[in-house]
Design an enzyme around this catalytic site. Structure first.
Site, mmCIF file in Angstrom:
data_model
loop_
_atom_site.group_PDB
_atom_site.id
_atom_site.type_symbol
_atom_site.label_atom_id
_atom_site.label_comp_id
_atom_site.label_asym_id
_atom_site.label_seq_id
_atom_site.Cartn_x
_atom_site.Cartn_y
_atom_site.Cartn_z
ATOM 1 N N SER A 57 18.523 1.270 2.840
ATOM 2 C CA SER A 57 18.398 2.716 2.616
ATOM 3 C C SER A 57 19.733 3.442 2.707
ATOM 4 C CB SER A 57 17.460 3.272 3.697
ATOM 5 O OG SER A 57 17.578 4.677 3.766
ATOM 6 N N LEU B 269 9.133 -4.563 1.515
ATOM 7 C CA LEU B 269 9.126 -3.094 1.468
ATOM 8 C C LEU B 269 8.491 -2.487 2.713
ATOM 9 C CD1 LEU B 269 8.027 -2.524 -2.261
ATOM 10 C CD2 LEU B 269 10.266 -3.119 -1.342
ATOM 11 N N TYR C 11 15.775 5.326 12.719
ATOM 12 C CA TYR C 11 15.395 4.640 11.466
ATOM 13 C C TYR C 11 16.632 4.062 10.788
ATOM 14 C CZ TYR C 11 14.176 4.275 6.487
ATOM 15 O OH TYR C 11 14.021 3.840 5.191
ATOM 16 N N GLU D 35 20.028 6.073 4.139
ATOM 17 C CA GLU D 35 20.064 6.638 5.487
ATOM 18 C C GLU D 35 21.070 5.863 6.362
ATOM 19 O OE1 GLU D 35 18.353 9.412 6.263
ATOM 20 O OE2 GLU D 35 18.621 9.419 8.436
ATOM 21 N N THR E 252 0.816 -1.222 0.000
ATOM 22 C CA THR E 252 0.000 0.000 0.000
ATOM 23 C C THR E 252 0.849 1.272 0.000
ATOM 24 O OG1 THR E 252 -0.088 -0.121 2.405
ATOM 25 C CG2 THR E 252 -1.963 -1.064 1.214
ATOM 26 N N ALA F 22 7.786 -1.073 6.265
ATOM 27 C CA ALA F 22 8.631 -0.492 7.321
ATOM 28 C C ALA F 22 7.967 0.775 7.840
ATOM 29 C CB ALA F 22 10.007 -0.126 6.770
HETATM 30 P P1 NAP Z 1 5.882 4.007 2.512
HETATM 31 O O1 NAP Z 1 5.175 4.693 1.399
HETATM 32 O O2 NAP Z 1 5.945 4.646 3.839
HETATM 33 O O3 NAP Z 1 5.222 2.540 2.671
HETATM 34 C C1 NAP Z 1 5.493 1.743 3.791
HETATM 35 C C2 NAP Z 1 4.631 0.500 3.733
HETATM 36 O O4 NAP Z 1 4.920 -0.338 4.866
HETATM 37 C C3 NAP Z 1 3.119 0.770 3.775
HETATM 38 O O5 NAP Z 1 2.487 -0.118 2.885
HETATM 39 C C4 NAP Z 1 2.763 0.419 5.207
HETATM 40 O O6 NAP Z 1 1.415 0.000 5.371
HETATM 41 C C5 NAP Z 1 3.695 -0.758 5.445
HETATM 42 N N1 NAP Z 1 3.893 -1.057 6.866
HETATM 43 C C6 NAP Z 1 4.384 -0.238 7.813
HETATM 44 N N2 NAP Z 1 4.438 -0.868 8.989
HETATM 45 C C7 NAP Z 1 3.976 -2.130 8.790
HETATM 46 C C8 NAP Z 1 3.783 -3.264 9.611
HETATM 47 N N3 NAP Z 1 4.066 -3.236 10.913
HETATM 48 N N4 NAP Z 1 3.303 -4.395 9.054
HETATM 49 C C9 NAP Z 1 2.991 -4.434 7.748
HETATM 50 N N5 NAP Z 1 3.136 -3.387 6.911
HETATM 51 C C10 NAP Z 1 3.622 -2.244 7.431
HETATM 52 O O7 NAP Z 1 7.407 3.683 2.086
HETATM 53 P P2 NAP Z 1 8.080 3.648 0.625
HETATM 54 O O8 NAP Z 1 8.601 5.003 0.316
HETATM 55 O O9 NAP Z 1 7.193 2.938 -0.314
HETATM 56 O O10 NAP Z 1 9.367 2.765 0.934
HETATM 57 C C11 NAP Z 1 9.321 1.344 0.816
HETATM 58 C C12 NAP Z 1 10.481 0.752 1.599
HETATM 59 O O11 NAP Z 1 11.722 1.244 1.091
HETATM 60 C C13 NAP Z 1 10.494 1.097 3.091
HETATM 61 O O12 NAP Z 1 11.026 -0.020 3.770
HETATM 62 C C14 NAP Z 1 11.450 2.267 3.185
HETATM 63 O O13 NAP Z 1 12.007 2.342 4.474
HETATM 64 C C15 NAP Z 1 12.470 1.863 2.131
HETATM 65 N N6 NAP Z 1 13.193 2.963 1.492
HETATM 66 C C16 NAP Z 1 12.497 3.987 0.931
HETATM 67 C C17 NAP Z 1 13.189 4.988 0.274
HETATM 68 C C18 NAP Z 1 12.464 6.146 -0.373
HETATM 69 O O14 NAP Z 1 13.113 7.158 -0.652
HETATM 70 N N7 NAP Z 1 11.180 6.023 -0.649
HETATM 71 C C19 NAP Z 1 14.594 4.935 0.185
HETATM 72 C C20 NAP Z 1 15.261 3.850 0.753
HETATM 73 C C21 NAP Z 1 14.547 2.854 1.394
HETATM 74 P P3 NAP Z 1 0.208 1.039 5.701
HETATM 75 O O15 NAP Z 1 -0.260 1.548 4.376
HETATM 76 O O16 NAP Z 1 -0.759 0.165 6.392
HETATM 77 O O17 NAP Z 1 0.787 2.126 6.572
HETATM 78 N N1 GDD Z 2 10.038 15.710 5.887
HETATM 79 C C1 GDD Z 2 10.538 16.963 5.902
HETATM 80 N N2 GDD Z 2 9.697 18.018 6.182
HETATM 81 N N3 GDD Z 2 11.845 17.132 5.645
HETATM 82 C C2 GDD Z 2 12.319 18.395 5.637
HETATM 83 C C3 GDD Z 2 11.515 19.516 5.893
HETATM 84 C C4 GDD Z 2 10.141 19.311 6.193
HETATM 85 O O1 GDD Z 2 9.373 20.235 6.436
HETATM 86 N N4 GDD Z 2 12.285 20.635 5.796
HETATM 87 C C5 GDD Z 2 13.518 20.226 5.483
HETATM 88 N N5 GDD Z 2 13.545 18.877 5.388
HETATM 89 C C6 GDD Z 2 14.735 18.057 5.103
HETATM 90 C C7 GDD Z 2 14.993 16.982 6.163
HETATM 91 O O2 GDD Z 2 15.669 17.552 7.279
HETATM 92 C C8 GDD Z 2 15.881 16.020 5.367
HETATM 93 O O3 GDD Z 2 17.216 16.461 5.448
HETATM 94 C C9 GDD Z 2 15.397 16.174 3.924
HETATM 95 O O4 GDD Z 2 14.545 17.333 3.905
HETATM 96 C C10 GDD Z 2 14.641 14.968 3.371
HETATM 97 O O5 GDD Z 2 13.643 14.589 4.301
HETATM 98 P P1 GDD Z 2 12.522 13.499 3.920
HETATM 99 O O6 GDD Z 2 11.865 13.847 2.649
HETATM 100 O O7 GDD Z 2 11.668 13.336 5.119
HETATM 101 O O8 GDD Z 2 13.368 12.171 3.602
HETATM 102 P P2 GDD Z 2 14.569 11.448 4.361
HETATM 103 O O9 GDD Z 2 15.812 11.643 3.550
HETATM 104 O O10 GDD Z 2 14.626 11.789 5.791
HETATM 105 O O11 GDD Z 2 14.133 9.908 4.288
HETATM 106 C C11 GDD Z 2 13.674 9.324 3.083
HETATM 107 O O12 GDD Z 2 14.761 8.811 2.348
HETATM 108 C C12 GDD Z 2 15.462 7.728 2.958
HETATM 109 C C13 GDD Z 2 16.619 7.327 2.031
HETATM 110 O O13 GDD Z 2 17.761 8.077 2.347
HETATM 111 C C14 GDD Z 2 12.673 8.236 3.446
HETATM 112 O O14 GDD Z 2 12.021 7.794 2.282
HETATM 113 C C15 GDD Z 2 13.349 7.045 4.083
HETATM 114 O O15 GDD Z 2 12.400 5.981 4.235
HETATM 115 C C16 GDD Z 2 14.490 6.594 3.171
HETATM 116 O O16 GDD Z 2 15.148 5.469 3.697
#
Ligand code: NAP
Ligand code: GDD
Length: 325
Positions: free
Chosen positions: A128, A83, A152, A130, A15, A85
């Protein structure tokens, strides 16, 4: 042994942003797609609504081992994409132990469930950038040491290492994709790019008069989620499980994002609309995150197709349409 003609995949986190794009990609490739979803008082399946007739959903939660075993047993997957988390870094300081349970130990629960019920399946762990946090070198590769800067990031380091450990201990085909930030019109509204593109559209439509942000100087290596889920799939098509960095190799600041988004929304200068609010500043920031995806280019033939500017402009267009009715 050859790969099945019509493979089955199980996606946890279906989702979410990546889950929705990955499900679409796999359905288009002829997969039988299964997704794990957790119960909520109100269903939130908007991102996969258009796929509902073509996918099978199973109830499950990363905290509940029984449900993971049952979801794998019922879907009999050839490929498992983990995926799910707690993915929002800022909240990981507010819920550090829950983040450790979902994002860290949840990976072990999935691997254990797979070892018990589908040891021949291939496993993808959503690691990630991160994890690099206070970076030890620039750009970051698969061999750059980790130095996470958030609960995280710490949980993701555990998830990464346990994936490698199960690969080496039990011979599981378990791969860790170290993905840098990736965004899209399906991105959650709390993440900074989508927060900015949504607010730019909302201001243009007269629904908001400003946006509050934290650190405008923060920089990230931002790519397009649609490009990145293709890399996940490519990783599981390899005979050998491994670790891969997926990134664009370029970084931009939050300020760059605001500039492009406000320009695309036709608002001109952004300064009058942006307020700085300390509540959005993190207790600790990550440093110079820039990925080197040359291993993925060499071994998977993967390259990003969408530039940062194209990405932000397409996100603004989508939000303008969404809010314009
Ligand atoms: P997202 O939009 O926040 O989706 C997270 C998903 O995990 C949702 O479907 C959520 O379900 C599900 N979930 C959370 N807690 C759960 C639990 N306890 N049991 C079962 N399902 C659960 O994240 P995304 O951006 O698609 O990212 C996908 C994965 O890649 C994550 O593991 C994230 O940490 C990792 N990642 C993301 C990025 C990025 O930039 N997007 C980068 C590096 C790694 P609900 O809909 O029910 O909340
Ligand atoms: N969310 C958010 N909101 N971030 C802000 C804001 C604000 O109002 N203003 C500045 N930022 C800065 C945060 O401090 C951070 O440095 C940057 O914008 C990106 O924040 P996010 O978009 O929340 O992403 P993230 O980098 O912390 O985490 C995402 O990327 C990771 C991969 O490096 C997430 O998708 C993680 O799940 C993922 O692993």
């Amino acid at each position: 042994m050859g790969r099945p003609l019509s493979p089955r995949a199980l996606i946890t986190g279906i989702t979410g942003q990546d889950g929705a794009y990955l499900a679409e990609l796999l359905v288009d490739k002829g997969y039988e797609v299964h997704g794990m979803v957790r119960r909520a008082s109100t269903e939130k399946f908007e991102r996969i609504e258009h796929l509902r007739e073509r996918i099978t959903l199973h109830q499950g939660d990363l905290l509940d081992q029984r449900s993971l075993v049952d979801a794998i047993r019922a879907s009999r997957p050839d490929e498992i994409y983990n995926l799910a988390a707690m993915s929002f870094v800022a909240v990981s300081w507010i819920q550090p132990t829950l983040t450790a349970e979902f994002t860290g130990v949840g990976v072990t629960r999935m691997l254990e469930a797979m070892r018990e019920t589908a040891p021949e399946a291939r496993f993808y762990q959503a690691s990630s950038s991160e994890m690099f946090g206070k970076v030890r070198e620039v750009p970051q590769t698969e061999s750059t040491p980790f130095y996470p800067r958030s609960p995280y990031g710490v949980a993701k380091v555990y998830g990464h290492h346990i994936t490698v450990n199960y690969r080496e201990s039990y011979g599981l085909h378990a791969t860790s994709g170290i993905l840098f930030n990736h965004e899209s019109p399906l991105r959650g509204l709390e993440f900074v790019t989508r927060k900015i593109t949504w607010h730019a559209a909302a201001i243009k439509h007269g629904l908001r008069d400003h946006i509050s942000l934290g650190n405008l100087d923060a920089r990230r290596d931002w790519g397009y989620a649609k490009d990145y889920v293709e890399a996940m799939w490519l990783m599981l098509q390899q005979d050998r499980a491994d670790d891969y960095v997926i990134a664009t190799g370029r970084s931009n600041s939050v300020r760059d994002c605001v500039e492009i988004a406000f320009d695309q929304a036709g608002l001109g200068s952004w300064e009058p609309y942006v307020r700085l609010d300390p509540q959005f500043v993190r207790p600790a920031e990550v440093d110079h995150l820039i990925g080197d995806a040359s291993k993925a280019a060499r071994e998977l033939g993967w390259r990003p197709k969408t530039s940062f500017e194209e990405l932000i402009r397409l996100m603004v267009d989508a939000d303008m349409k969404l809010l314009g009715g």
